[in-house]
Design a protein around this motif. Structure first.
Motif, PDB file in Angstrom:
ATOM      1  N   ARG A   5     -14.315   0.913  -0.177  1.00 19.29           N
ATOM      2  CA  ARG A   5     -13.218   1.004  -0.878  1.00 19.29           C
ATOM      3  C   ARG A   5     -11.893   3.278  -0.584  1.00 19.29           C
ATOM      4  NH1 ARG A   5     -14.337   6.072  -4.569  1.00 19.29           N
ATOM      5  NH2 ARG A   5     -16.580   6.612  -3.398  1.00 19.29           N
ATOM      6  N   ALA A   6     -11.923   3.269   0.163  1.00 20.34           N
ATOM      7  CA  ALA A   6     -10.906   3.657   1.074  1.00 20.34           C
ATOM      8  C   ALA A   6      -9.837   2.783   2.308  1.00 20.34           C
ATOM      9  CB  ALA A   6     -11.640   4.912   1.110  1.00 20.34           C
ATOM     10  N   PRO A   7      -8.876   3.108   2.235  1.00 20.38           N
ATOM     11  CA  PRO A   7      -8.047   2.406   3.001  1.00 20.38           C
ATOM     12  C   PRO A   7      -8.014   2.744   4.036  1.00 20.38           C
ATOM     13  CG  PRO A   7      -6.874   3.855   1.411  1.00 20.38           C
ATOM     14  CD  PRO A   7      -7.658   4.208   0.767  1.00 20.38           C
ATOM     15  N   VAL A   8      -7.978   2.436   5.052  1.00 18.22           N
ATOM     16  CA  VAL A   8      -8.140   2.461   7.462  1.00 18.22           C
ATOM     17  C   VAL A   8      -7.060   1.909   7.590  1.00 18.22           C
ATOM     18  CG1 VAL A   8      -9.758   2.439   8.587  1.00 18.22           C
ATOM     19  CG2 VAL A   8     -10.498   2.849   6.688  1.00 18.22           C
ATOM     20  N   PRO A  42       1.742  -3.858   8.640  1.00 17.24           N
ATOM     21  CA  PRO A  42       2.148  -2.954   9.286  1.00 17.24           C
ATOM     22  C   PRO A  42       2.045  -2.185  10.337  1.00 17.24           C
ATOM     23  CG  PRO A  42       1.652  -2.660   6.331  1.00 17.24           C
ATOM     24  CD  PRO A  42       0.814  -3.708   7.103  1.00 17.24           C
ATOM     25  N   ILE A  43       3.384  -1.426  11.018  1.00 13.96           N
ATOM     26  CA  ILE A  43       3.247  -0.128  11.797  1.00 13.96           C
ATOM     27  C   ILE A  43       3.826   0.876  11.667  1.00 13.96           C
ATOM     28  CG2 ILE A  43       3.810  -0.062  13.832  1.00 13.96           C
ATOM     29  CD1 ILE A  43       3.785  -3.102  14.690  1.00 13.96           C
ATOM     30  N   HIS A  75       0.724  -1.270  -0.217  1.00 15.03           N
ATOM     31  CA  HIS A  75      -0.442   0.144   0.469  1.00 15.03           C
ATOM     32  C   HIS A  75       1.301   1.004   0.208  1.00 15.03           C
ATOM     33  CE1 HIS A  75      -3.088   2.573   0.916  1.00 15.03           C
ATOM     34  NE2 HIS A  75      -2.649   3.685   1.466  1.00 15.03           N
ATOM     35  N   ALA A  76       0.786   1.950  -1.307  1.00 21.54           N
ATOM     36  CA  ALA A  76       0.676   3.103  -1.132  1.00 21.54           C
ATOM     37  C   ALA A  76       0.582   4.589  -0.385  1.00 21.54           C
ATOM     38  CB  ALA A  76       1.413   3.005  -2.722  1.00 21.54           C
ATOM     39  N   LEU A 136      -7.222  -3.464   6.919  1.00 25.15           N
ATOM     40  CA  LEU A 136      -6.802  -2.336   7.353  1.00 25.15           C
ATOM     41  C   LEU A 136      -5.516  -2.583   6.384  1.00 25.15           C
ATOM     42  CD1 LEU A 136      -7.313  -3.369  11.437  1.00 25.15           C
ATOM     43  CD2 LEU A 136      -8.135  -1.590   9.755  1.00 25.15           C
ATOM     44  N   THR A 137      -5.588  -1.447   6.092  1.00 25.07           N
ATOM     45  CA  THR A 137      -3.899  -0.954   5.729  1.00 25.07           C
ATOM     46  C   THR A 137      -2.615  -0.918   6.650  1.00 25.07           C
ATOM     47  OG1 THR A 137      -5.044   0.269   3.814  1.00 25.07           O
ATOM     48  CG2 THR A 137      -2.957   1.136   4.541  1.00 25.07           C
ATOM     49  N   ALA A 138      -2.848  -0.759   8.345  1.00 17.45           N
ATOM     50  CA  ALA A 138      -2.265  -0.681   8.881  1.00 17.45           C
ATOM     51  C   ALA A 138      -2.294  -0.580  10.241  1.00 17.45           C
ATOM     52  CB  ALA A 138      -1.176   0.884   8.390  1.00 17.45           C
ATOM     53  N   ILE A 139      -1.707  -0.065  10.914  1.00 17.00           N
ATOM     54  CA  ILE A 139      -2.127  -0.170  12.469  1.00 17.00           C
ATOM     55  C   ILE A 139      -1.221   0.995  12.870  1.00 17.00           C
ATOM     56  CG2 ILE A 139      -1.919  -1.220  14.931  1.00 17.00           C
ATOM     57  CD1 ILE A 139      -2.883  -3.785  14.138  1.00 17.00           C
ATOM     58  N   GLU A 140      -1.505   1.991  13.482  1.00 14.70           N
ATOM     59  CA  GLU A 140      -0.700   2.731  14.935  1.00 14.70           C
ATOM     60  C   GLU A 140      -0.845   3.117  16.037  1.00 14.70           C
ATOM     61  OE1 GLU A 140      -1.025   7.682  13.664  1.00 14.70           O
ATOM     62  OE2 GLU A 140      -2.594   7.094  15.232  1.00 14.70           O
ATOM     63  N   ILE A 141       0.092   2.571  16.104  1.00 13.13           N
ATOM     64  CA  ILE A 141       0.482   2.981  17.268  1.00 13.13           C
ATOM     65  C   ILE A 141       0.460   4.014  18.299  1.00 13.13           C
ATOM     66  CG2 ILE A 141       1.706   1.845  19.536  1.00 13.13           C
ATOM     67  CD1 ILE A 141       3.153  -0.122  17.858  1.00 13.13           C
TER      68      ILE A 141
END
Length: 286
Positions: free
Chosen positions: A101-104, A164-165, A8-9, A127-132
């Motif tokens: 359709r939108a990345p989350v 990804p984090i 994902h970019a 999901l696209t990623a996890i934010e800590i």
């Protein structure tokens, strides 16, 4: 542009809480969505931060502006991580994300064990990623300034998550030591609002009764942009540039090393600006 390990970019991000728990926006933002003035598909959206247990915080739905104040060239908020908890999100919101359709990006905060448990629960969603979120300025002892504790949280999530984090830091952190520890664990760094007492050490916050709150927007730029530049110079981890207030801020952030651009409190003050800025920026680059 930031490209994550899952392919994902992204170049534009709606920061945590800007578009609610589902990435579709708060109730007062819906008319703008219907009119096309606010287009959530223009961003990779970070949902409002979740904790393991429900957290009351300071936000009251009958008075949503009770913990938010508009200041010159920005906002100050002391929401204090009000959220219904990870189980609620997994039951009510997560399944809907799988058809989006939108990345989350999911944002989570807690002790290392709680972070690992939440990350495991999130694995079944698209999901696209996890934010800590290691840096909420509105919850007192919730800011883990110790580099080792932040590292432990990242390691705990990395051990169980398939995503990804992204690590969210504060200007109050010892960023140099933290970044050194998380190399190879996190794939991007975002930056939170600035604690009032750091931004305005000699002024009383309008939210002093709630702990002071966090300053964002143009009023925070001298602090957050300094951190962007420092992080970009000291580490290969790409940095997401915050505190956008005007269109020209996008170019300024890129010039100091930001690889992607984050829109936060500008959604609150001028909710149409982020979509307009992204569209204008894309047209300029053609």
């Amino acid at each position: 542009m930031i490209t994550l390990s899952n392919g994902h970019a992204f170049e534009y991000m709606a920061s945590s809480g800007a578009l609610a728990f589902d990435g579709l926006g708060w109730p007062w933002e819906q008319p703008l969505r219907w009119l096309g003035i606010l287009d959530e598909t223009a961003f990779t959206t970070v949902i409002k931060t979740l904790t393991f247990q429900p957290r009351c915080g300071n936000l009251r739905w009958y008075n949503p502006l009770g913990c938010i104040r508009l200041i010159q060239d920005g906002t100050v908020n002391a929401v204090g991580l009000t959220n219904p908890g990870i189980e609620w999100w997994c039951r009510k919101i997560g399944p809907l994300i799988n058809s989006r359709r939108a990345p989350v990006v999911a944002s989570i905060l807690g002790e290392p064990g709680e972070l690992a448990a939440m990350a495991g629960m999130l694995n079944r969603f698209d999901l696209t990623a996890i934010e800590i979120n290691a840096s909420c300025p509105n919850i007192g002892s919730g800011l883990p300034k110790d580099a080792e504790k932040v590292f432990d949280g990242c390691r705990a999530v990395k051990s169980v998550s398939r995503f990804p984090i992204i690590l969210k830091l504060s200007v109050a952190h010892d960023a140099r030591n933290i970044v050194r520890e998380v190399e190879g664990l996190v794939e991007a760094i975002s930056i939170n609002s600035v604690p009032w007492q750091i931004a305005f050490p000699y002024r009383r916050s309008p939210l002093a009764h709630l702990g002071g709150g966090g300053v964002s927007g143009k009023a925070a730029q001298s602090f957050t942009w300094k951190l962007v530049k420092e992080l970009a110079e000291m580490s290969k981890i790409p940095v997401i540039g915050p505190s956008v207030w005007g269109y020209e801020d996008i170019g300024k952030l890129r010039a100091i090393g930001a690889k992607a651009i984050s829109f936060g409190s500008v959604f609150l003050r001028y909710p149409w600006r982020p979509t307009f800025f992204v569209g204008k920026d894309k047209r300029r680059k053609k």
